[in-house]
Write a protein that holds these residues in place. Structure first.
Motif, PDB file in Angstrom:
ATOM      1  N   GLY A 154       0.810  -1.224   0.000  1.00 11.42           N
ATOM      2  CA  GLY A 154       0.000   0.000   0.000  1.00 11.42           C
ATOM      3  C   GLY A 154       0.840   1.268   0.000  1.00 11.42           C
ATOM      4  O   GLY A 154       0.321   2.359  -0.182  1.00 11.42           O
ATOM      5  N   GLN A 155       2.161   1.120   0.213  1.00 12.48           N
ATOM      6  CA  GLN A 155       3.025   2.309   0.192  1.00 12.48           C
ATOM      7  C   GLN A 155       3.747   2.415  -1.154  1.00 12.48           C
ATOM      8  O   GLN A 155       3.870   1.422  -1.885  1.00 12.48           O
ATOM      9  CB  GLN A 155       4.048   2.238   1.332  1.00 12.48           C
ATOM     10  N   GLY A 156       4.248   3.603  -1.453  1.00  7.91           N
ATOM     11  CA  GLY A 156       4.936   3.811  -2.728  1.00  7.91           C
ATOM     12  C   GLY A 156       5.742   5.096  -2.692  1.00  7.91           C
ATOM     13  O   GLY A 156       6.049   5.620  -1.616  1.00  7.91           O
ATOM     14  N   ILE A 157       6.072   5.588  -3.866  1.00  9.51           N
ATOM     15  CA  ILE A 157       6.845   6.847  -3.954  1.00  9.51           C
ATOM     16  C   ILE A 157       6.280   7.628  -5.141  1.00  9.51           C
ATOM     17  O   ILE A 157       6.031   7.057  -6.206  1.00  9.51           O
ATOM     18  CB  ILE A 157       8.359   6.531  -4.054  1.00  9.51           C
ATOM     19  N   ALA A 190       3.246   3.201  -7.479  1.00 13.77           N
ATOM     20  CA  ALA A 190       1.881   3.520  -7.042  1.00 13.77           C
ATOM     21  C   ALA A 190       1.615   2.916  -5.663  1.00 13.77           C
ATOM     22  O   ALA A 190       2.150   1.856  -5.333  1.00 13.77           O
ATOM     23  CB  ALA A 190       0.884   2.973  -8.062  1.00 13.77           C
ATOM     24  N   GLU A 191       0.790   3.610  -4.892  1.00 11.91           N
ATOM     25  CA  GLU A 191       0.479   3.129  -3.540  1.00 11.91           C
ATOM     26  C   GLU A 191      -0.652   2.106  -3.626  1.00 11.91           C
ATOM     27  O   GLU A 191      -1.821   2.449  -3.569  1.00 11.91           O
ATOM     28  CB  GLU A 191       0.082   4.311  -2.660  1.00 11.91           C
ATOM     29  N   HIS A 221       8.282  -8.238  -4.918  1.00 11.19           N
ATOM     30  CA  HIS A 221       8.315  -7.573  -6.227  1.00 11.19           C
ATOM     31  C   HIS A 221       7.783  -6.144  -6.055  1.00 11.19           C
ATOM     32  O   HIS A 221       7.148  -5.836  -5.041  1.00 11.19           O
ATOM     33  CB  HIS A 221       7.424  -8.333  -7.227  1.00 11.19           C
ATOM     34  N   THR A 222       8.007  -5.318  -7.049  1.00 15.62           N
ATOM     35  CA  THR A 222       7.208  -4.098  -7.202  1.00 15.62           C
ATOM     36  C   THR A 222       7.105  -3.774  -8.686  1.00 15.62           C
ATOM     37  O   THR A 222       7.750  -4.402  -9.516  1.00 15.62           O
ATOM     38  CB  THR A 222       7.766  -2.894  -6.420  1.00 15.62           C
ATOM     39  N   VAL A 223       6.281  -2.783  -8.975  1.00 17.66           N
ATOM     40  CA  VAL A 223       6.174  -2.296 -10.355  1.00 17.66           C
ATOM     41  C   VAL A 223       6.589  -0.832 -10.347  1.00 17.66           C
ATOM     42  O   VAL A 223       5.981  -0.008  -9.648  1.00 17.66           O
ATOM     43  CB  VAL A 223       4.730  -2.462 -10.891  1.00 17.66           C
ATOM     44  N   LEU A 224       7.660  -0.550 -11.063  1.00 21.76           N
ATOM     45  CA  LEU A 224       8.132   0.833 -11.176  1.00 21.76           C
ATOM     46  C   LEU A 224       7.477   1.436 -12.416  1.00 21.76           C
ATOM     47  O   LEU A 224       7.604   0.888 -13.519  1.00 21.76           O
ATOM     48  CB  LEU A 224       9.659   0.854 -11.318  1.00 21.76           C
TER      49      LEU A 224
END
Ligand SMILES: O=C(O)CCC(=O)C(=O)O
Ligand SMILES: [Fe+2]
Length: 277
Positions: free
Chosen positions: A125-128, A204-205, A149-152
């Motif tokens: 739920g967190q992001g930048i 994205a959050e 993982h994440t999606v940039l």
């Protein structure tokens, strides 16, 4: 990995996602995005997470949407690094600074290796927010992902390719990402040259990736994890989503990222004398 190996990890950016001021084919001469799965081992990942977790609480800077640690020193408002020695667990085991320098991606930077590392921790739920890394650093950023993982998401400026008035202080970016990069745990993402200078990047959050969030991922074919790869490729394919659960594609866990850069201006004060190179 050697500089000769690096080219095979280059991501191909679709024509319609390039900055409008770059013609297709130009990007090779001026950097790009490189995605390297399994840059570190599972043991190294475990060890790094343990070391990061063991850091005293005051080492963390708590922000609204994530927390972070800074290693290598503080960057002043004038973009000068007040240096501090990097900890053994970034330099000796695992020898990340050396391993990153060996890829050749810092060959044109002043110190030819990173001298600064930001550690970001993101809960689901967190992001930048979309941003650019700016002028304090040489135009190479090396990001190692741990634990999830994440999606940039990669964005373009809305006025890219137009003559920008020098008085103009705020620039609008496009609302939707031009493309995205899936980062697996233990992978390395390198962003260099024009790719560093011309795009913005953000996370994205959200707590999970749905099909629509994966549909512009450009590195599906180089993803190592088979289950993730199948989901990304299904989301990007011509029948995107037809046989996928639209709302439950990829669940995010806590992710920790290590962002290495070279701050080219370094203060030569007392601290500098104490830092061993
Ligand atoms: O966590 C990431 O992968 C991105 C971090 C980032 O963009 C930054 O610290 O400037
Ligand atoms: Fe950044």
């Amino acid at each position: 990995m050697t500089p000769q190996d690096l080219e095979k990890y280059r991501l191909v950016i679709p024509d319609d996602a390039l900055p409008r001021s770059i013609r297709h084919g130009d990007e090779e001469a001026s950097g790009g995005f490189f995605y390297i799965p399994d840059f570190i081992s599972c043991d190294e990942e475990r060890y790094l997470l343990e070391k990061i977790e063991q850091c005293p609480k005051p080492k963390w800077k708590v922000l609204q949407n994530r927390r972070l640690q800074s290693w290598g020193g503080q960057v002043s408002s004038r973009n000068v690094l007040i240096p501090e020695a990097m900890p053994d667990w970034l330099v000796h085991y695992p020898p990340l600074v050396h391993r990153l320098a060996a890829t050749g991606c810092f060959a044109k930077s002043l110190h030819q290796r990173p001298n600064h590392c930001l550690i970001n921790e993101y809960l689901p739920g967190q992001g930048i927010m979309p941003h650019q890394d700016g002028g304090a650093y040489h135009a190479t950023v090396a990001t190692i992902s741990l634990a999830s993982h994440t999606v940039l998401d990669i964005y373009r400026w809305a006025d890219d390719g137009e003559a920008v008035d020098s008085q103009h202080t705020t620039r609008a970016r496009e609302c939707d990402p031009a493309f995205s990069i899936l980062q697996e745990p233990r992978s390395l993402l390198l962003t260099t040259g024009d790719a560093y200078r011309m795009y913005l990047h953000g996370i994205a959050e959200r707590t999970r990736e749905e099909t629509s969030h994966l549909s512009r991922v450009v590195n599906g074919s180089s993803v190592r994890d088979r289950a993730i790869k199948a989901k990304v490729q299904a989301a990007c394919g011509p029948n995107a989503g037809s046989d996928l659960d639209q709302y439950d594609v990829l669940i995010r866990e806590k992710r920790v990222s290590l962002t290495f850069r070279d701050v080219e201006k370094v203060s030569k004060g007392l601290n500098a004398l104490l830092v061993k190179h």
